[in-house]
Scaffold this active site. Structure first.
Site, short mmCIF file in Angstrom:
data_model
loop_
_atom_site.label_atom_id
_atom_site.label_comp_id
_atom_site.label_asym_id
_atom_site.label_seq_id
_atom_site.Cartn_x
_atom_site.Cartn_y
_atom_site.Cartn_z
N VAL A 112 0.77 -1.21 -0.05
CA VAL A 112 0.11 0.12 -0.14
C VAL A 112 0.95 1.17 -0.05
CG1 VAL A 112 -1.65 1.30 1.18
CG2 VAL A 112 -1.65 -1.07 1.44
N GLY A 122 -6.51 12.39 1.62
CA GLY A 122 -7.53 11.13 1.57
C GLY A 122 -7.37 10.23 0.43
N LEU A 123 -6.34 10.27 -0.25
CA LEU A 123 -5.99 9.29 -1.35
C LEU A 123 -5.77 7.97 -0.89
CD1 LEU A 123 -4.21 11.71 -4.01
CD2 LEU A 123 -6.49 10.86 -3.99
N GLY A 124 -5.12 7.70 0.19
CA GLY A 124 -4.56 6.57 0.53
C GLY A 124 -5.99 5.60 1.20
N LYS A 125 -6.92 6.47 1.83
CA LYS A 125 -8.05 5.97 2.25
C LYS A 125 -9.00 5.57 0.97
CE LYS A 125 -11.61 7.49 5.38
NZ LYS A 125 -11.69 8.57 6.51
N ASP A 148 3.17 -1.57 8.95
CA ASP A 148 4.22 -1.06 9.56
C ASP A 148 3.76 -0.25 10.86
OD1 ASP A 148 6.03 -1.93 7.82
OD2 ASP A 148 6.19 -0.29 6.55
N GLN A 150 4.07 2.49 12.27
CA GLN A 150 3.78 3.98 12.09
C GLN A 150 2.48 4.27 11.40
OE1 GLN A 150 6.45 2.44 10.79
NE2 GLN A 150 6.87 3.09 8.66
N TYR A 155 -4.87 2.32 9.12
CA TYR A 155 -5.41 1.22 8.86
C TYR A 155 -6.64 0.99 9.94
CZ TYR A 155 -1.90 -0.21 5.83
OH TYR A 155 -0.84 -0.50 4.53
#
Ligand SMILES: CC(C)(COP(=O)(O)OP(=O)(O)OC[C@H]1O[C@@H](n2cnc3c(N)ncnc32)[C@H](O)[C@@H]1OP(=O)(O)O)[C@@H](O)C(=O)NCCC(=O)NCCS
Length: 175
Positions: A112, A122-125, A148, A150, A155
């Site tokens: 990811v 907000g793009l990761g979400k 990881d 950090q 998540y």
């Protein structure tokens, strides 16, 4: 590196087989030109430029992996999701995630990544939600990943929980 085993239990309604078959690879406009972003598209696609993926992984400081092995990993992945910034000359790969699966019950999410210039928007979400949605369409009920330390909260905000019912992820490495 320390990893945490995360689980996502899917409790939403199951889809019918014909609903699952209707889901084709697609490219969807996620963000239309805004102040600081060009058009961003999200796509479920295995046709990935391996060198662009390598550049993206380099940008967040990940250790390089042999490109042939990366290709095999992608070829054998169940779902891959990409975020593309549409530029005048080409599309720039700015986000990526993939999942492997037994195609029946379980899937595990890997790799990811959002390019640093595009993080905290907000793009990761959005990327993760698309991947989870796609796995859901394919009737996968248990989704796991290795986080990881950090990024545990990243998540958690998506609904993942660590060690559900005390279950621990375990690893074996060659000596
Ligand atoms: C982790 C990563 C994918 C997050 O992508 P992003 O686009 O920056 O995240 P978003 O902007 O969508 O953030 C979504 C939510 O997670 C939170 N979040 C994002 N990054 C976080 C982090 N590193 N730690 C804790 N929370 C984080 C945000 O605050 C946001 O919370 P909100 O919904 O309550 O506002 C991105 O930072 C990245 O690629 N990091 C480097 C590679 C990496 O570590 N990948 C994960 C390996 S396990």
């Amino acid at each position: 590196m320390t990893f945490w085993h995360f689980f996502f239990k899917n409790t939403r309604k199951k889809l019918l087989p014909q609903e699952i078959e209707n889901i084709e690879p697609k490219e969807t406009l996620l963000i239309k030109n805004s102040n600081d972003l060009n058009n961003i598209y999200i796509t479920i696609n295995k046709e990935i430029n391996l060198y662009e993926l390598e550049e993206l992984c380099d940008s967040v400081g990940w250790v390089r992996r042999p490109i042939k092995k990366v290709k095999t990993a992608l070829d054998n992945s169940f779902v891959t999701v990409c975020l593309l910034e549409k530029q005048k000359q080409r599309n720039l790969l700015i986000g990526f995630a993939r999942a492997t699966s037994d195609h029946s019950f379980n899937a595990t999410i890997w790799d990811v990544v959002i390019h640093p210039n595009f993080q905290s928007k907000g793009l990761g979400k959005a990327l993760m939600n698309e991947l989870i949605k796609e796995l859901r369409y394919k009737d996968i009920s248990t989704i796991t990943l290795f986080a990881d330390p950090q990024v545990l909260n990243f998540y958690r905000t998506l609904g993942f929980m660590s060690d559900p019912d005390g279950v621990k992820g375990m690893f074996w490495y060659p000596l």
